[in-house]
Design a protein around this motif. Structure first.
Motif, PDB file in Angstrom:
ATOM      1  N   UNK A 208      -9.543  12.170 -33.488  1.00  0.00           N
ATOM      2  CA  UNK A 208      -9.273  11.322 -34.673  1.00  0.00           C
ATOM      3  C   UNK A 208      -9.909  11.762 -35.797  1.00  0.00           C
ATOM      4  N   UNK A 209      -8.940  11.489 -36.932  1.00  0.00           N
ATOM      5  CA  UNK A 209      -9.234  12.061 -38.280  1.00  0.00           C
ATOM      6  C   UNK A 209     -10.493  11.109 -38.863  1.00  0.00           C
ATOM      7  N   UNK A 210     -11.741  11.469 -38.354  1.00  0.00           N
ATOM      8  CA  UNK A 210     -13.034  10.739 -39.329  1.00  0.00           C
ATOM      9  C   UNK A 210     -12.930  11.228 -40.613  1.00  0.00           C
ATOM     10  N   UNK A 211     -12.911  12.519 -40.875  1.00  0.00           N
ATOM     11  CA  UNK A 211     -12.826  12.923 -42.397  1.00  0.00           C
ATOM     12  C   UNK A 211     -11.338  13.316 -42.655  1.00  0.00           C
ATOM     13  N   UNK A 212     -11.252  13.053 -44.118  1.00  0.00           N
ATOM     14  CA  UNK A 212      -9.940  13.074 -44.628  1.00  0.00           C
ATOM     15  C   UNK A 212      -9.239  14.588 -44.165  1.00  0.00           C
ATOM     16  N   UNK A 213     -10.016  15.645 -44.239  1.00  0.00           N
ATOM     17  CA  UNK A 213      -9.730  16.885 -43.902  1.00  0.00           C
ATOM     18  C   UNK A 213      -9.920  17.413 -42.679  1.00  0.00           C
ATOM     19  N   UNK A 214     -10.212  16.405 -41.573  1.00  0.00           N
ATOM     20  CA  UNK A 214     -10.512  16.768 -40.063  1.00  0.00           C
ATOM     21  C   UNK A 214      -9.849  17.808 -39.727  1.00  0.00           C
ATOM     22  N   UNK A 215     -10.630  19.044 -38.814  1.00  0.00           N
ATOM     23  CA  UNK A 215     -10.074  20.101 -38.473  1.00  0.00           C
ATOM     24  C   UNK A 215     -10.303  20.406 -37.120  1.00  0.00           C
ATOM     25  N   UNK A 216      -9.573  20.587 -36.268  1.00  0.00           N
ATOM     26  CA  UNK A 216      -9.757  20.608 -34.815  1.00  0.00           C
ATOM     27  C   UNK A 216      -8.725  21.482 -34.184  1.00  0.00           C
ATOM     28  N   UNK A 217      -9.013  22.552 -33.368  1.00  0.00           N
ATOM     29  CA  UNK A 217      -7.833  23.419 -32.851  1.00  0.00           C
ATOM     30  C   UNK A 217      -8.418  23.425 -31.077  1.00  0.00           C
ATOM     31  N   UNK A 218      -7.272  23.564 -30.540  1.00  0.00           N
ATOM     32  CA  UNK A 218      -7.377  23.841 -28.950  1.00  0.00           C
ATOM     33  C   UNK A 218      -6.563  25.142 -28.824  1.00  0.00           C
ATOM     34  N   UNK A 219      -7.028  26.010 -28.095  1.00  0.00           N
ATOM     35  CA  UNK A 219      -6.409  27.103 -27.798  1.00  0.00           C
ATOM     36  C   UNK A 219      -6.755  27.503 -26.059  1.00  0.00           C
ATOM     37  N   UNK A 220      -5.498  28.051 -25.672  1.00  0.00           N
ATOM     38  CA  UNK A 220      -5.665  28.480 -24.221  1.00  0.00           C
ATOM     39  C   UNK A 220      -6.265  27.519 -23.326  1.00  0.00           C
ATOM     40  N   UNK A 240      -4.219  10.528 -44.485  1.00  0.00           N
ATOM     41  CA  UNK A 240      -4.868  11.635 -43.690  1.00  0.00           C
ATOM     42  C   UNK A 240      -4.043  12.582 -43.002  1.00  0.00           C
ATOM     43  N   UNK A 241      -2.715  12.265 -42.918  1.00  0.00           N
ATOM     44  CA  UNK A 241      -1.764  12.817 -42.145  1.00  0.00           C
ATOM     45  C   UNK A 241      -1.363  14.037 -42.923  1.00  0.00           C
ATOM     46  N   UNK A 242      -1.498  13.996 -44.271  1.00  0.00           N
ATOM     47  CA  UNK A 242      -1.054  15.267 -45.219  1.00  0.00           C
ATOM     48  C   UNK A 242      -2.332  16.075 -45.373  1.00  0.00           C
ATOM     49  N   UNK A 243      -3.427  15.963 -44.919  1.00  0.00           N
ATOM     50  CA  UNK A 243      -4.850  16.704 -45.223  1.00  0.00           C
ATOM     51  C   UNK A 243      -5.406  17.152 -44.110  1.00  0.00           C
ATOM     52  N   UNK A 244      -5.095  16.687 -42.861  1.00  0.00           N
ATOM     53  CA  UNK A 244      -6.017  17.067 -41.728  1.00  0.00           C
ATOM     54  C   UNK A 244      -5.147  18.294 -40.912  1.00  0.00           C
ATOM     55  N   UNK A 245      -6.077  19.165 -40.180  1.00  0.00           N
ATOM     56  CA  UNK A 245      -5.507  20.332 -39.601  1.00  0.00           C
ATOM     57  C   UNK A 245      -5.965  20.133 -38.178  1.00  0.00           C
ATOM     58  N   UNK A 246      -4.887  19.708 -37.303  1.00  0.00           N
ATOM     59  CA  UNK A 246      -5.073  19.549 -36.231  1.00  0.00           C
ATOM     60  C   UNK A 246      -4.037  20.488 -35.394  1.00  0.00           C
ATOM     61  N   UNK A 247      -4.281  21.422 -34.369  1.00  0.00           N
ATOM     62  CA  UNK A 247      -3.281  22.187 -33.930  1.00  0.00           C
ATOM     63  C   UNK A 247      -3.604  22.725 -32.379  1.00  0.00           C
ATOM     64  N   UNK A 248      -2.561  23.120 -31.746  1.00  0.00           N
ATOM     65  CA  UNK A 248      -2.719  23.564 -30.318  1.00  0.00           C
ATOM     66  C   UNK A 248      -2.203  25.035 -30.387  1.00  0.00           C
ATOM     67  N   UNK A 249      -2.652  26.054 -29.508  1.00  0.00           N
ATOM     68  CA  UNK A 249      -2.158  27.214 -29.463  1.00  0.00           C
ATOM     69  C   UNK A 249      -2.361  27.600 -27.755  1.00  0.00           C
ATOM     70  N   UNK A 250      -0.943  27.710 -27.162  1.00  0.00           N
ATOM     71  CA  UNK A 250      -0.874  28.207 -25.849  1.00  0.00           C
ATOM     72  C   UNK A 250      -1.787  27.608 -24.897  1.00  0.00           C
ATOM     73  N   UNK A 251      -1.922  26.173 -25.046  1.00  0.00           N
ATOM     74  CA  UNK A 251      -2.368  25.052 -24.129  1.00  0.00           C
ATOM     75  C   UNK A 251      -1.378  25.093 -23.031  1.00  0.00           C
ATOM     76  N   UNK A 252      -2.080  24.509 -21.802  1.00  0.00           N
ATOM     77  CA  UNK A 252      -1.215  24.238 -20.656  1.00  0.00           C
ATOM     78  C   UNK A 252      -1.785  23.187 -19.764  1.00  0.00           C
ATOM     79  N   UNK A 253      -0.743  22.561 -18.817  1.00  0.00           N
ATOM     80  CA  UNK A 253      -1.087  21.268 -18.224  1.00  0.00           C
ATOM     81  C   UNK A 253      -0.107  20.337 -18.405  1.00  0.00           C
TER      82      UNK A 253
END
Length: 290
Positions: A208-220, A240-253
């Motif tokens: 959840x985007x607690x901060x306006x520029x919240x940044x979370x990444x999940x990889x592998x 906040x949809x324009x400023x957050x950085x939420x990403x995935x990289x090569x996750x599975x399941x």
């Protein structure tokens, strides 16, 4: 040094002697509330195993403190670490407050709060429900840890790398794994989860985007079917949809399928993911011990 009494007593001895040492904690669960001050740098604690060496307490944010006022989330922590260069190995930090209904007010119950720079946790467990691990501020490294909770159970504004960790949701309704509080484009904070696994019960947002520029990444990372298709929530603020950085990289399941994700999250390219997936993300090669 090995001790079988309380962690508080050992820290008092260190403070009086003005020395630093690796503390080997023997014995089973220790019911105590611990606050390690900023003046005690280079404290290290090591348990006999996170299933055996447990530090537990049961404060909640709405519990009254000595001044008659509610403790708040910050002071609800079973263990609060304010000292830089802190290391914990094979220890469990637990808040035993009962799991509240989803959305209950004042029931935040922190197992550990880390409010200092350059801290590492290896083979540790963090057990709670709402707001389990307060990754408050500073650079932190979590290796092969187990973290359990229901709502926002990893939250704060730290710059942290979680490697090989097991993240387990325990809720019968909706929950959220992370609530990262980066508040500005200029802040170098965020959470990165590399080669982790997400399991549990209920329906879980990755963050959840607690901060306006919240940044979370999940990889592998393996994601069980509990992850909601949308994946992320904007905290009720479309800006906040324009400023957050939420990403995935090569996750599975079954929960990693990107097709249903919100349009403002990202399926990262190798180049985009590279800054998040090594110790360089937390400048760890310069401060972590081998």
């Amino acid at each position: 040094m090995v001790f079988t009494t309380t962690l508080k007593l050992f820290l008092l001895i260190l403070l009086v002697q003005n020395t630093n040492s690796v503390t080997h904690i023997k014995g089973s669960a220790k019911r105590e509330k611990v606050d390690i001050p900023a003046t005690m740098a280079f404290v290290s604690i090591q348990g006999e195993g996170a299933d055996k060496t447990i530090i537990e307490w049961d404060d909640t944010a709405d519990r009254k403190g000595k001044n008659g006022k509610p403790l708040g989330t910050y002071a609800s922590a079973t263990v609060a670490v304010n000292s830089p260069y802190f290391i914990a190995k094979n220890v469990a930090f637990k808040n035993t407050a009962p799991q509240p209904p989803s959305g209950a007010l004042g029931k935040q119950a922190v197992a550990l709060r880390i409010s200092a720079d350059m801290a590492a946790f290896v083979g540790c467990k963090f057990i709670g429900a709402q707001d389990t691990l307060y990754d408050h501020k500073g650079r932190h490294y979590f290796k092969n840890c187990y973290i359990q909770g229901s709502v926002d159970f990893i939250f704060g504004n730290g710059l942290s790398l979680y490697e090989g960790c097991h993240l387990n949701a325990k809720t019968n309704s909706f929950g959220a794994l992370t609530a990262q509080k980066r508040g500005s484009f200029l802040e170098e904070t965020g959470f990165s989860f590399v080669r982790c696994k997400v399991t549990g019960s209920g329906a879980l947002y990755l963050g959840r985007a607690w901060g306006s520029f919240s940044r979370v990444v999940f990889a592998y990372t393996y994601m069980d079917k509990i992850i909601t298709p949308k994946g992320w929530w904007n905290w009720g603020d479309k800006n906040r949809e324009m400023t957050v950085f939420f990403g995935q990289f090569k996750c599975w399941g079954p929960g990693a399928e990107y097709g249903g994700r919100v349009s403002w999250s990202r399926e990262l390219t190798r180049q985009e993911a590279e800054p998040f997936i090594s110790l360089d993300f937390i400048d760890g090669r310069h401060w972590l011990p081998h």
